[in-house]
Design a protein around this motif. Structure first.
Motif, PDB file in Angstrom:
ATOM      1  N   ARG A  78      -5.374   1.852  -3.064  1.00 16.56           N
ATOM      2  CA  ARG A  78      -4.530   1.166  -2.078  1.00 16.56           C
ATOM      3  C   ARG A  78      -3.056   1.381  -2.341  1.00 16.56           C
ATOM      4  N   SER A  83       0.832  -1.197   0.000  1.00 20.76           N
ATOM      5  CA  SER A  83       0.000   0.000   0.000  1.00 20.76           C
ATOM      6  C   SER A  83       0.874   1.256   0.000  1.00 20.76           C
ATOM      7  N   ASN A  84       0.296   2.344  -0.456  1.00 23.89           N
ATOM      8  CA  ASN A  84       0.935   3.666  -0.378  1.00 23.89           C
ATOM      9  C   ASN A  84       2.333   3.675  -0.996  1.00 23.89           C
ATOM     10  N   ARG A 133       0.194   6.469  -3.020  1.00 16.95           N
ATOM     11  CA  ARG A 133       0.630   7.156  -1.798  1.00 16.95           C
ATOM     12  C   ARG A 133      -0.322   8.309  -1.447  1.00 16.95           C
ATOM     13  N   PRO A 134      -0.562   8.589  -0.155  1.00 16.85           N
ATOM     14  CA  PRO A 134      -1.335   9.783   0.203  1.00 16.85           C
ATOM     15  C   PRO A 134      -0.742  11.030  -0.452  1.00 16.85           C
ATOM     16  N   ASN A 157      -5.650  11.991   6.777  1.00 14.44           N
ATOM     17  CA  ASN A 157      -6.827  11.178   7.079  1.00 14.44           C
ATOM     18  C   ASN A 157      -8.065  11.997   7.423  1.00 14.44           C
ATOM     19  N   PRO A 203      -5.014   5.058   5.147  1.00 11.79           N
ATOM     20  CA  PRO A 203      -3.592   5.009   5.512  1.00 11.79           C
ATOM     21  C   PRO A 203      -3.398   5.143   7.019  1.00 11.79           C
TER      22      PRO A 203
END
Length: 599
Positions: A286, A258-259, A289-290, A351, A387
């Motif tokens: 998924r 992920s990320n 990346r943020p 988030n 995340p």
């Protein structure tokens, strides 16, 4: 003890003592046996790597013995297997359903069907053209398929001239050349210019012209496309010297944590993003990346002008676009920029958006049973991966920019047992010394003769990092059954994949110039048969290509014996420290010409 009716049995004291003594003996023996097994099992701790010789240079030399194997001369496979991809074999597709293109996913043959022969090269095969010239041309006989040339001639993917294929840089959405297309993209995403964006994934990559153009802009792309009967897209990409893998978003997760990627791209890749509960876009979410960017060009973007060429109505395209926008909003994407045929969305940087989503929203947030970094034969689920808030500095906005990012200690190293900033720094220093030694033993490393490289069992990507200034790229492979360090590899701005070397890799034959492995057989010999791992290495290695095998002395002679049976030429060398318990084996695969095959 009791009778069947539940009444207790009164045993004499003597019998009780005998039973107690036997029980103690059995338990002691079992404890001793399990203890021995524990000592012989692979230790996943980062600090006890059996291949790290930095602290072993003063050890006395000792005879450690060696594994003995029977010499085998492997025959060449039939010529119809020249493009054999064992786990994505079209000949086996009829066994699997067409629902969501399941047949295009990995389906490896059972042990009884494994080939024990050497995959041949096409007749007329030549050593590949060297980088950077290879980006624009390749030998026709190396990838002798005209289907793309015939079907995509108006889009200028490639064209055949004499003995070569030429790559003008066209694509479905950029027939006049990829350069202007990426220039427009950079205008929409300024972060592509300043080192913020480093890693990308291209789903449905064509012949990887997009990923090839980005290399000059400091962005490293994994180009992804499924195996098929005609197009050989991934084979063309790798022949050109551009990173690529066989893969498809279907029912299983992609083999990445992920990320990971800073940017994801789809240029009319024909993936039905809003179908099946949006499950395909959830997978992109998924692995992105943020703060990362998702780029879409093609339907339904710019439907107002383009709908006539898509065999649909403007109302249908408007509806598709609205559904896509609604789905992206529910996944905490925001429209970042849009112009002409290109639309860019950005994944939430933190988030806050996920915290505000109502509990009854769809798709729902994933529960605690969902391990976001697993990526090896894991079914897709229709839920949103939120995340982990503790890894704020892993968001694209807060990471070091390239190239500083390469040597900055990744925040997610804290998730690896026994790892720390000091072990990361030590690994960097160790690989710098090792690569210097490799270049003395193998002077071609670092020149234009070596382009496509694989590190078959990396930890932090230290081997790749030490080669970063050379004209090559490295696919970093992390064992699907070992320490999960692949997030760290991506956080450094490198690329890689999960894999199990008991199976075939997701690539065509003859696609790598150099394979490097460090202690792979020490780690995996209890699971994977050495013969099949080496045959797989031969399959994916280009004729004239090399392997650098750093391994325990116990395995070196056995590897050399099997290598000889595959017609490799091998030589044994000392490590940079000259210790006896570990050696380096350098082997070269030879091109077998037809005259030799017929003997």
């Amino acid at each position: 003890m009791k009778h069947k009716d539940g009444k207790p049995i009164n045993l004499p004291n003597k019998n009780r003592k005998v039973i107690l003594a036997i029980t103690v003996i059995v338990l002691c023996g079992l404890s001793f046996y399990l203890g021995g097994m524990q000592c012989n099992t692979k230790n996943d701790g980062v600090l006890t790597n059996t291949n790290d010789n930095d602290n072993d240079i003063d050890l006395p030399k000792q005879n450690l013995g060696s594994l003995q194997v029977r010499p085998i001369n492997f025959p060449e496979c039939s010529i119809d297997l020249q493009d054999y991809t064992p786990c994505t074999d079209p000949k086996r597709w009829r066994k699997y359903g067409i629902y969501r293109l399941t047949l295009l996913e990995r389906h490896c043959p059972p042990l009884s069907e494994r080939k024990e022969c050497l995959v041949p090269s096409p007749d007329g095969y030549k050593p590949p053209i060297r980088w950077p010239k290879s980006r624009d041309e390749c030998w026709y006989r190396n990838v002798p398929y005209d289907w793309i040339n015939n079907e995509k001639s108006n889009q200028h993917w490639l064209r055949k001239e004499g003995e070569k294929f030429l790559f003008p840089g066209g694509g479905t959405m950029f027939p006049d050349g990829v350069g202007e297309y990426v220039d427009l993209m950079q205008d929409l995403i300024p972060e592509m210019r300043d080192g913020t964006v480093r890693t990308a994934i291209d789903t449905g990559c064509g012949v990887a012209s997009w990923g090839g153009d980005l290399l000059d802009r400091g962005i490293l792309t994994v180009s992804l496309a499924p195996r098929d009967n005609h197009e050989a897209q991934v084979q063309f990409a790798l022949e050109r010297g551009i990173p690529a893998m066989l893969g498809v978003i279907s029912t299983q997760r992609l083999p990445y944590p992920s990320n990971s990627f800073d940017m994801a791209h789809c240029s009319r890749c024909l993936i039905p993003w809003t179908e099946f509960g949006g499950i395909y876009l959830l997978e992109i979410h998924r692995i992105l990346r943020p703060g990362g960017f998702w780029i879409l060009s093609g339907p339904p973007v710019n439907y107002e002008r383009r709908w006539r060429g898509w065999n649909t109505t403007v109302q249908e395209q408007r509806s598709d676009y609205e559904k896509l926008q609604d789905l992206l909003t529910s996944l905490c994407f925001k429209l970042y920029n849009k112009k002409d045929d290109i639309a860019v969305w950005q994944k939430s940087k933190d988030n806050n958006c996920y915290d505000k989503l109502p509990s009854e929203t769809y798709p729902p947030k994933c529960d605690d049973s969902f391990e976001p970094d697993d990526g090896w034969y894991i079914p897709l689920r229709t839920c949103v991966v939120v995340p982990e808030s503790k890894y704020k500095r892993s968001a694209l906005t807060y990471m070091s920019k390239w190239p500083e990012r390469l040597h900055a200690t990744p925040e997610r190293i804290a998730a690896i047992h026994g790892a720390s900033s000091s072990t990361f720094t030590h690994d960097n220093s160790k690989w710098k010394k090792r690569v210097q030694h490799y270049k003395k033993l193998f002077p071609e490393l670092g020149t234009e003769k070596v382009r496509n490289v694989m590190d078959m069992n990396t930890l932090y990507g230290g081997f790749a990092a030490s080669l970063i200034d050379d004209p090559l790229w490295v696919m970093n492979v992390v064992s699907a059954y070992g320490t999960n360090s692949l997030p760290v590899v991506y956080d450094r701005g490198l690329i890689g994949t999960y894999h199990d070397w008991c199976e075939a890799f997701s690539t065509y034959p003859r696609t790598y110039d150099l394979l490097h492995l460090d202690g792979l057989f020490t780690d995996e010999s209890h699971r994977c048969e050495m013969k099949y791992v080496l045959l797989e290495m031969d399959r994916i290695l280009r004729p004239g290509g090399h392997v650098i095998i750093r391994e325990s002395t116990y395995f070196i002679d056995a590897i050399a014996t099997i290598g000889k049976g595959m017609k490799w030429e091998c030589r044994k060398e000392n490590t940079e420290y000259g210790v006896e318990k570990e050696k380096i084996l350098i082997c070269q695969k030879k091109l077998l010409h037809k005259s030799i095959r017929d003997l």
